[in-house]
Design a protein around this motif. Structure first.
Motif, mmCIF file in Angstrom:
data_model
loop_
_atom_site.group_PDB
_atom_site.id
_atom_site.type_symbol
_atom_site.label_atom_id
_atom_site.label_comp_id
_atom_site.label_asym_id
_atom_site.label_seq_id
_atom_site.Cartn_x
_atom_site.Cartn_y
_atom_site.Cartn_z
ATOM 1 N N VAL A 18 0.834 -1.198 0.000
ATOM 2 C CA VAL A 18 0.000 0.000 0.000
ATOM 3 C C VAL A 18 0.874 1.255 0.000
ATOM 4 C CG1 VAL A 18 -1.711 1.321 1.297
ATOM 5 C CG2 VAL A 18 -1.856 -1.177 1.215
ATOM 6 N N VAL A 19 0.642 2.131 -0.979
ATOM 7 C CA VAL A 19 1.350 3.411 -1.048
ATOM 8 C C VAL A 19 0.534 4.440 -0.263
ATOM 9 C CG1 VAL A 19 2.317 5.198 -2.525
ATOM 10 C CG2 VAL A 19 2.285 2.810 -3.302
ATOM 11 N N ALA A 20 0.956 4.726 0.968
ATOM 12 C CA ALA A 20 0.213 5.652 1.827
ATOM 13 C C ALA A 20 0.552 7.106 1.510
ATOM 14 C CB ALA A 20 0.500 5.355 3.291
ATOM 15 N N VAL A 21 1.834 7.364 1.220
ATOM 16 C CA VAL A 21 2.296 8.705 0.839
ATOM 17 C C VAL A 21 3.167 8.545 -0.389
ATOM 18 C CG1 VAL A 21 3.595 10.743 1.543
ATOM 19 C CG2 VAL A 21 2.222 9.518 3.234
ATOM 20 N N ASP A 22 2.912 9.374 -1.411
ATOM 21 C CA ASP A 22 3.543 9.177 -2.714
ATOM 22 C C ASP A 22 4.306 10.424 -3.149
ATOM 23 O OD1 ASP A 22 4.260 8.322 -5.211
ATOM 24 O OD2 ASP A 22 2.238 8.007 -5.956
ATOM 25 N N CYS A 35 -1.874 23.271 7.488
ATOM 26 C CA CYS A 35 -2.828 22.210 7.783
ATOM 27 C C CYS A 35 -2.843 21.181 6.665
ATOM 28 C CB CYS A 35 -4.225 22.801 7.962
ATOM 29 S SG CYS A 35 -5.461 21.562 8.330
ATOM 30 N N LEU A 36 -2.711 19.906 7.039
ATOM 31 C CA LEU A 36 -2.877 18.795 6.111
ATOM 32 C C LEU A 36 -4.328 18.360 6.195
ATOM 33 C CD1 LEU A 36 0.319 16.699 6.973
ATOM 34 C CD2 LEU A 36 0.066 18.428 5.184
ATOM 35 N N LEU A 37 -5.055 18.525 5.116
ATOM 36 C CA LEU A 37 -6.491 18.261 5.096
ATOM 37 C C LEU A 37 -6.806 17.226 4.030
ATOM 38 C CD1 LEU A 37 -9.404 19.106 6.001
ATOM 39 C CD2 LEU A 37 -9.324 20.821 4.174
ATOM 40 N N GLY A 38 -7.628 16.257 4.396
ATOM 41 C CA GLY A 38 -8.006 15.249 3.418
ATOM 42 C C GLY A 38 -8.889 14.202 4.047
ATOM 43 N N PRO A 39 -9.517 13.354 3.247
ATOM 44 C CA PRO A 39 -10.368 12.294 3.782
ATOM 45 C C PRO A 39 -9.543 11.208 4.449
ATOM 46 C CG PRO A 39 -10.129 12.040 1.420
ATOM 47 C CD PRO A 39 -9.445 13.317 1.768
ATOM 48 N N SER A 40 -10.205 10.306 5.140
ATOM 49 C CA SER A 40 -9.517 9.161 5.735
ATOM 50 C C SER A 40 -8.812 8.371 4.644
ATOM 51 C CB SER A 40 -10.526 8.260 6.460
ATOM 52 O OG SER A 40 -11.134 8.948 7.524
ATOM 53 N N GLY A 41 -7.558 7.980 4.928
ATOM 54 C CA GLY A 41 -6.790 7.225 3.948
ATOM 55 C C GLY A 41 -6.025 8.062 2.955
ATOM 56 N N SER A 42 -6.040 9.392 3.140
ATOM 57 C CA SER A 42 -5.331 10.256 2.195
ATOM 58 C C SER A 42 -3.843 10.346 2.490
ATOM 59 C CB SER A 42 -5.940 11.664 2.201
ATOM 60 O OG SER A 42 -5.851 12.248 3.490
ATOM 61 N N GLY A 43 -3.389 9.839 3.658
ATOM 62 C CA GLY A 43 -1.972 9.818 3.984
ATOM 63 C C GLY A 43 -1.504 10.926 4.897
ATOM 64 N N MET A 209 -4.924 16.827 0.568
ATOM 65 C CA MET A 209 -4.301 15.577 0.157
ATOM 66 C C MET A 209 -5.341 14.574 -0.333
ATOM 67 S SD MET A 209 -1.330 14.946 3.036
ATOM 68 C CE MET A 209 -0.699 13.510 2.130
ATOM 69 N N ARG A 210 -4.905 13.743 -1.267
ATOM 70 C CA ARG A 210 -5.753 12.674 -1.810
ATOM 71 C C ARG A 210 -4.849 11.546 -2.284
ATOM 72 N NH1 ARG A 210 -9.126 13.074 -7.463
ATOM 73 N NH2 ARG A 210 -10.457 11.247 -7.204
ATOM 74 N N GLY A 212 -2.440 10.050 -0.910
ATOM 75 C CA GLY A 212 -1.030 10.235 -0.615
ATOM 76 C C GLY A 212 -0.342 11.333 -1.380
ATOM 77 N N ARG A 213 -1.085 12.063 -2.184
ATOM 78 C CA ARG A 213 -0.498 13.132 -2.999
ATOM 79 C C ARG A 213 -1.169 14.463 -2.712
ATOM 80 N NH1 ARG A 213 1.752 11.675 -8.731
ATOM 81 N NH2 ARG A 213 2.698 9.650 -8.341
ATOM 82 N N THR A 214 -0.555 15.524 -3.211
ATOM 83 C CA THR A 214 -1.092 16.869 -3.048
ATOM 84 C C THR A 214 -2.057 17.201 -4.177
ATOM 85 O OG1 THR A 214 0.924 17.636 -1.953
ATOM 86 C CG2 THR A 214 -0.507 19.312 -2.904
ATOM 87 N N GLU A 215 -3.260 17.655 -3.800
ATOM 88 C CA GLU A 215 -4.214 18.153 -4.784
ATOM 89 C C GLU A 215 -4.055 19.666 -4.960
ATOM 90 O OE1 GLU A 215 -7.277 16.861 -6.529
ATOM 91 O OE2 GLU A 215 -6.069 15.045 -6.487
ATOM 92 N N GLN A 216 -3.840 20.375 -3.839
ATOM 93 C CA GLN A 216 -3.692 21.826 -3.903
ATOM 94 C C GLN A 216 -3.061 22.332 -2.618
ATOM 95 O OE1 GLN A 216 -7.230 23.903 -5.110
ATOM 96 N NE2 GLN A 216 -6.383 25.944 -4.753
ATOM 97 N N ILE A 217 -2.172 23.315 -2.735
ATOM 98 C CA ILE A 217 -1.582 24.000 -1.586
ATOM 99 C C ILE A 217 -1.821 25.490 -1.767
ATOM 100 C CG2 ILE A 217 0.494 24.445 -0.230
ATOM 101 C CD1 ILE A 217 1.706 21.902 -1.340
ATOM 102 N N ASP A 218 -2.576 26.098 -0.859
ATOM 103 C CA ASP A 218 -2.889 27.520 -0.984
ATOM 104 C C ASP A 218 -3.375 28.068 0.346
ATOM 105 O OD1 ASP A 218 -2.506 28.961 -3.485
ATOM 106 O OD2 ASP A 218 -3.839 27.479 -4.411
ATOM 107 N N ARG A 219 -3.539 29.391 0.397
ATOM 108 C CA ARG A 219 -4.186 30.018 1.538
ATOM 109 C C ARG A 219 -5.627 29.515 1.638
ATOM 110 N NH1 ARG A 219 -2.945 34.665 -1.205
ATOM 111 N NH2 ARG A 219 -5.166 35.168 -1.134
#
Length: 345
Positions: A18-22, A35-43, A209-210, A212-219
């Protein structure tokens, strides 16, 4: 100065491969709260645990102030971690919980007492040193857990969903207090949550996060108003997402049409409830399913002809009732195709 650098960090769990963080990368500036924000299992929690030394990365680099800490054990890192479960020693009183780490550093008793007293005042628990953990409320226990990390004067503070087990009102009050403390100390902080309100109200920047990857980083305001992908659009706040087709500069889904000067083809339209105005009309483009009055505003659930459910925020909910026909007038929209934004008004 305390700067956190995460470069191409990957975590693969051997069981099931399982690739948890990619290949995740992030720079957290001195004094910044990210803040690291994401659903359960996003890493997000796995990533935080790797920064704290509780998980070993499969690959990549983690640095604090330019020093490689990737393979250091937790006790050798200049980090302090606050867990969701508090992780306090119930057989010790508050003072002993906070003093434990300082004793391991062989500090003089007077210095230990001064540091513990000072940090208890900082978190609003002055005079609680002799209380046993079992005598404290959930909010007080979380303050003690925060104080236990801060008393060691870490360069980087790590917060792993610290308010998840608390009720809503206490959660809101504590996150304000933690943000105030973080800003007063100027401590660089990485915060994990799946609560959008916490991320939007506390963070200098949000990392969505989604998988294990970044979807967007912003204010926070940019993430909310200008989501770069349909996933971010649907995950942050409430969003109406409508699948349709663009033809000759017009997006259409059933009888709902929006001018959109983009190349013809399928598209996903995104419009916030507060940007979707409605007016009573018969037969209308949609029908009112339900009206909810929240006092400060109303939320109207709408059904398109094919059953797609939309939401509109209104200032006068008393003007609408179930079964009523309405026309839709979006004031601001975005559109996506192939997981990328193609239009925004």
């Amino acid at each position: 100065m305390s700067v956190l650098t995460i470069k191409d960090v990957t975590k693969i769990f051997p069981a099931g491969n399982v690739v948890a963080v990619d290949t995740f990368s992030l720079d957290v500036a001195d004094g910044e709260l990210v803040c690291l924000l994401g659903p359960s299992g996003s890493g997000k929690s796995t990533l935080l645990r790797m920064v704290g030394g509780f998980e070993r990365p499969t690959g990549g680099l983690i640095q604090i102030d330019g020093e490689d800490i990737t393979h250091l054990p937790p006790e050798k890192r200049p980090t302090g971690m606050v867990f969701q479960s508090h992780a306090l020693w119930t057989h010790m009183n508050v003072f002993k919980n906070l003093a434990f780490g300082l004793k391991l550093r062989r500090l003089p008793p007077d210095e230990i007492k001064n540091k513990v007293d000072a940090v208890l005042e900082l978190v609003g628990l002055g005079g609680y040193g002799n209380r046993h953990v079992s005598q404290l409320s959930g909010g007080q226990q979380q303050r003690v857990a925060l104080a236990r990390s801060l008393v060691l004067e870490p360069k980087i503070l790590l917060l792993d969903e610290p308010f998840a087990s608390l009720d809503q009102h206490l959660r809101e009050r504590l996150r304000e207090e933690v943000r105030d403390i973080q800003q007063r100390l100027g401590i660089t902080t990485l915060f994990v949550t799946h609560g959008q309100d916490e991320a939007l109200s506390m963070a200098d920047r949000i990392v969505v996060m989604r998988n294990g990857r970044t979807e967007q980083i912003d204010r926070p305001d940019v993430v909310y108003r200008e989501p770069k992908t349909p996933f971010v659009a649907g995950f942050i706040g409430t969003m109406n997402l409508i699948e349709g087709t663009v033809s000759n500069g017009v997006f259409e889904h059933g009888g709902f049409r929006v001018d959109m000067p983009v190349v013809d083809g399928p598209a996903t339209l995104a419009v916030r409830p507060e940007a979707l105005d409605i007016e009573a009309a018969e037969p209308g483009q949609a029908r009112v399913h339900r009206v909810t009055d929240f006092g400060t505003h109303g939320l109207v659930d709408l059904d398109l002809s094919d059953g797609v459910r939309l939401k509109s925020m209104v200032s006068h909910p008393d003007l609408f009732k179930a079964g009523q026909g309405v026309t839709l007038k979006p004031r601001a929209v975005a559109a996506y195709r192939n997981d990328a934004q193609i239009y925004r008004s």
